[in-house]
Design an enzyme around this catalytic site. Structure first.
Site, short mmCIF file in Angstrom:
data_model
loop_
_atom_site.label_atom_id
_atom_site.label_comp_id
_atom_site.label_asym_id
_atom_site.label_seq_id
_atom_site.Cartn_x
_atom_site.Cartn_y
_atom_site.Cartn_z
N ASP A 219 0.88 -1.16 0.00
CA ASP A 219 0.00 0.00 0.00
C ASP A 219 0.92 1.22 0.00
O ASP A 219 2.11 1.12 0.32
CB ASP A 219 -0.95 -0.01 1.21
CG ASP A 219 -2.12 0.96 0.98
OD1 ASP A 219 -2.04 1.80 0.06
OD2 ASP A 219 -3.12 0.89 1.74
C1 BGC Z 1 -4.93 3.48 0.06
C2 BGC Z 1 -5.06 2.53 -1.11
C3 BGC Z 1 -4.89 3.29 -2.40
C4 BGC Z 1 -3.56 4.00 -2.39
C5 BGC Z 1 -3.30 4.81 -3.65
C6 BGC Z 1 -3.66 4.31 -0.02
O1 BGC Z 1 -3.67 5.30 0.95
O2 BGC Z 1 -4.95 2.77 1.26
O3 BGC Z 1 -6.30 1.91 -1.07
O4 BGC Z 1 -5.02 2.43 -3.49
O5 BGC Z 1 -3.52 4.90 -1.28
O6 BGC Z 1 -4.12 5.91 -3.71
#
Ligand code: BGC
Length: 734
Positions: A219
């Site tokens: 993530d």
């Molecule tokens: C989120 C993800 C997301 C990523 C990119 C993160 O903060 O938890 O779900 O895909 O950011 O935006």
């Protein structure tokens, strides 16, 4: 490619793309959020961005899950794939299949259910259809990411049986049935180990056991120790371009702490992924990308999706649908400003949007009309990615409005827009309640169609609605930094049913404007059949839920029943159909070091029909599971690291304290002086999140982060040296 280049490939080239490999004709692969529509950013921009290209905003998962309709999820997945083709992205970062462990989780609106089977099946349908268009999916957030509070450092303490039966099952189903191109490792730790650094999770379970052959990405900013993440099987660090810990990883390779083969393997997997899902001439998926994108058609899908995802919670005296000629007083905060989606990384810039006031005209005051309809719900700042809800209540003004209106007009109807459970202590005072969830860009029109009976509600709750928050199984502990999953497998309906606890509306509850009757449930070997008939006067759809009821006597403590199959049927008045489900051993299995089936007399339950079934189980010795003990050494000055958070360090350093104050002011300024949901999310990432994450996101330099840490460690000279380094680097750059 040199080893250094291979290592470079294991970090993104920006927040949204991979590093290209021109000598192998591999372009950058582009990624884009998210689960219920595209949030397409300018690929050169970093993580902190403004706006995105218009895209269809479909109902969020809290709504689409209530449809219990895999075909619907497939339509949404296909449409998102078509928009991805049109907008030039290669992989869509979704869906999210985390369990709704507690209704306060701020991101529950992005997740499907408290039931892993339902979440897994819906996700598989979505991913299969998305990938059929040639675009890759990315299932997230693997795993046990069930709160937003301190999500980047929170530890989920969970026992193995609970992990397998509840928190991994949805991933397992979707990975086996739809082979997503990628998996996103979650921010949090499980039993003391960060998910991106958890080899058991990312390699032993995901690849060796489930046969996953795509790539694992972190993530955004989730990685603490990059060497450990590579060893665990996390191939790609996201976002990118800050060369996070490259020197440390290189040193670890030199010193033999990290095998070069591990880096080669990660790079090879990323290359294979780009070859398969990137814009590579001749690749089968790239050639497949011929679908045309029709935004108007997608809006129609969004409308139908919102209609069949709404849940009619209550409808006394059949007050709904509104009859021709009846006068309606339409009021409430969402009448002219609907809340149709959540906030955070899934925020979509919709292609179209209308308000309820454009579809339903208000005839006057509640006391003067046949029916009063209140459009209420949770405002934006109540729920979002990045922070959890503080309670399950509607805003106090809305509760007062409901009570006053119900007093003035006995025919009061409440329509709720919210990403999850709300307490409804006023329920007896109103005649009907329609739960729209967060229905996406066509939500206003769908609401009108449902209220007037142009569409027939057919959604069923995919999560239990408690009477009050205190009734939830994890109510006494949720909200702390670390999560102790002491309720084990008993979340949602598994808990309420086992403990005979009354809920306001159970999992699976949902009314219709017609009636369905079930009959003739029969079990023949592995085949279950049941007849379903529409006995009412209107056409409608019915979600048919099949539960396996556990034996009364068993060597294993189990939920009373568990959802194991479901489908949705559409029936004209008087039409009848046979629904068929096929059983397999997993329908009866529990985790005891492996999946085993306890002997016993089980029952199959569908609607009011129930039939017994004797199951010849496996031989096994029952295991008693407990949450593993993990290292949780408290931090003291001297051993603070980049993994500590500014608000924590500020207790020990004036410099860190000033940093927090100044950052807070900058964030406030960015949010127009308001402590709104954007501010709360930024604050939770930047101030309550670890410094290494802000460095990875490009928010501050590594030198500044080190200076803050050293100052809290009492190493003031080292801190000053880092600051000096930072200025020198900056001057050189300028
Ligand atoms: C989120 C993800 C997301 C990523 C990119 C993160 O903060 O938890 O779900 O895909 O950011 O935006």
């Amino acid at each position: 490619m040199t080893l250094r280049e291979k290592l470079r490939l294991t970090e993104g080239a920006s927040a949204w793309k991979t590093v290209p490999v021109p000598e192998e004709n591999l372009p950058s692969l582009f990624m884009c959020d998210g689960p219920h529509g595209l949030r397409m950013q300018d690929f050169t921009e970093n993580i902190f961005h403004k706006g995105s290209k218009p895209a269809t905003c479909f109902p969020t998962a809290v709504s689409s899950s209530a449809s219990f309709d895999t075909e619907l999820l497939a339509k949404i997945g296909k449409a998102i794939g078509e928009e991805a083709i049109e907008q030039g992205t290669d992989v869509v970062l979704g869906p999210g299949v985390n369990m709704k462990r507690n209704p306060l989780c701020g991101r529950n609106f992005e997740y499907f259910s408290e039931d892993p089977y339902l979440a897994g099946k819906l996700a598989a349908a979505f991913i299969n259809a998305l990938q059929e268009t040639g675009i890759g999916g990315c299932i997230k957030h693997f795993a046990c990411n069930n709160q937003e509070n301190r999500r980047m450092t929170s530890n989920s303490g969970v026992d193995e049986r609970t992990l397998r039966e509840i928190y991994l099952t949805a991933f397992e189903i979707a990975i086996k049935e739809s082979k997503p191109s990628s998996v996103m490792a979650a921010y949090n730790l499980i039993n003391g180990k960060y998910c991106p650094e958890n080899r058991e999770l990312l390699t032993e379970i995901l690849r060796d056991e489930w046969g996953f052959d795509g790539i694992v990405m972190s993530d955004w900013t989730a990685i603490d120790n990059r060497t450990e993440s590579l060893k665990a099987g996390c191939d790609l660090l996201m976002p990118g371009c800050h060369l996070y810990a490259e020197d440390e990883v290189t040193k670890d390779m030199k010193e033999g702490k990290l095998s070069k083969d591990v880096v080669r393997q990660a790079a090879n997997r990323i290359k294979a992924w780009v070859r398969k899902y990137g814009k590579v001439e001749g690749s089968p998926n790239f050639e497949k990308r011929t679908n045309k994108c029709d935004y108007d058609h997608h809006n129609t899908i969004a409308l139908k999706a919102a209609e069949c995802s709404a849940v009619l919670l209550k409808n006394d005296d059949d007050i709904l649908p509104i009859k021709p000629g009846q006068t309606v007083s339409a009021i409430g905060r969402m009448y002219s400003k609907l809340r149709y989606q959540g906030a955070g990384s899934s925020l979509i810039n919709p292609t179209k949007l209308s308000q309820i006031c454009e579809h339903i005209k208000s005839d006057g005051n509640p006391a003067d009309c046949d029916i009063a309809v209140i459009f209420t719900g949770l405002p934006d700042e109540y729920e979002s990615e990045g922070f959890d809800r503080t309670d399950l209540k509607l805003p106090p003004e809305d509760i007062k409005l409901i009570e006053d209106t119900a007093e003035a007009n006995p025919n009061t109807v409440v329509v709720i827009f919210a990403g999850g459970v709300v307490e409804t202590p006023w329920i007896d005072k109103v005649k009907a309640v329609l739960y729209m969830g967060l229905p996406g860009q066509a939500g206003a029109e769908a609401t009108k169609n449902l209220l007037y009976g142009y569409a027939n509600p057919s959604g069923k709750l995919a999560e239990s609605w408690c009477l009050e928050y205190a009734d939830c199984p994890s109510a006494d502990t949720f909200g702390a930094k670390d999560a102790n999953y002491k309720e084990g497998i008993y979340i949602g309906y598994r808990y309420y049913e086992k403990n005979a606890k009354t809920v306001r509306f159970p999992f699976g509850h949902g009314l219709s404007y017609t009636r369905f009757e079930y009959s003739k449930l029969s079990i023949d070997d592995d085949t279950v059949t049941v007849r379903v008939k529409n006995t009412g006067a209107r056409a409608g759809a019915e979600a048919v839920l099949m539960y396996v009821v556990s034996p009364e006597e068993s060597v294993i403590d189990r939920p009373k029943r568990e959802l194991k199959r479901f489908t949705k049927v559409y029936l004209e008045p008087n039409e009848e159909t046979t629904v068929k489900f096929i059983l397999d051993r997993r329908c009866f299995a529990v985790w005891q070091g492996s999946w085993v089936v306890p002997d016993g007399i089980y029952s199959i339950q569908i609607g009011d029909q129930i039939e017994e079934l004797i199951v010849d189980g496996d031989d096994f010795t029952p295991i008693t599971y407990t949450i593993p003990v993990y290292d949780d050494t408290p931090h003291t000055p001297g051993n603070f690291t980049l993994n500590d958070t500014p608000d924590f360090l500020s207790q020990y350093s004036l410099f860190a304290k000033s940093f927090v104050k100044v950052s807070e002011q900058i964030m406030l300024k960015k949010c127009g002086g308001e402590r709104n949901n954007h501010f709360k999310m930024m604050y939770s990432c930047g101030i309550e999140g670890p410094l290494r994450a802000t460095v990875q996101a490009g928010g501050i330099s590594a030198e500044l982060a080190k200076a803050l840490v050293d100052s809290a460690n009492g190493k003031h000279i080292d801190s000053a040296e880092h600051l000096l380094d930072m200025f020198i680097k900056k001057m050189k750059k300028d």
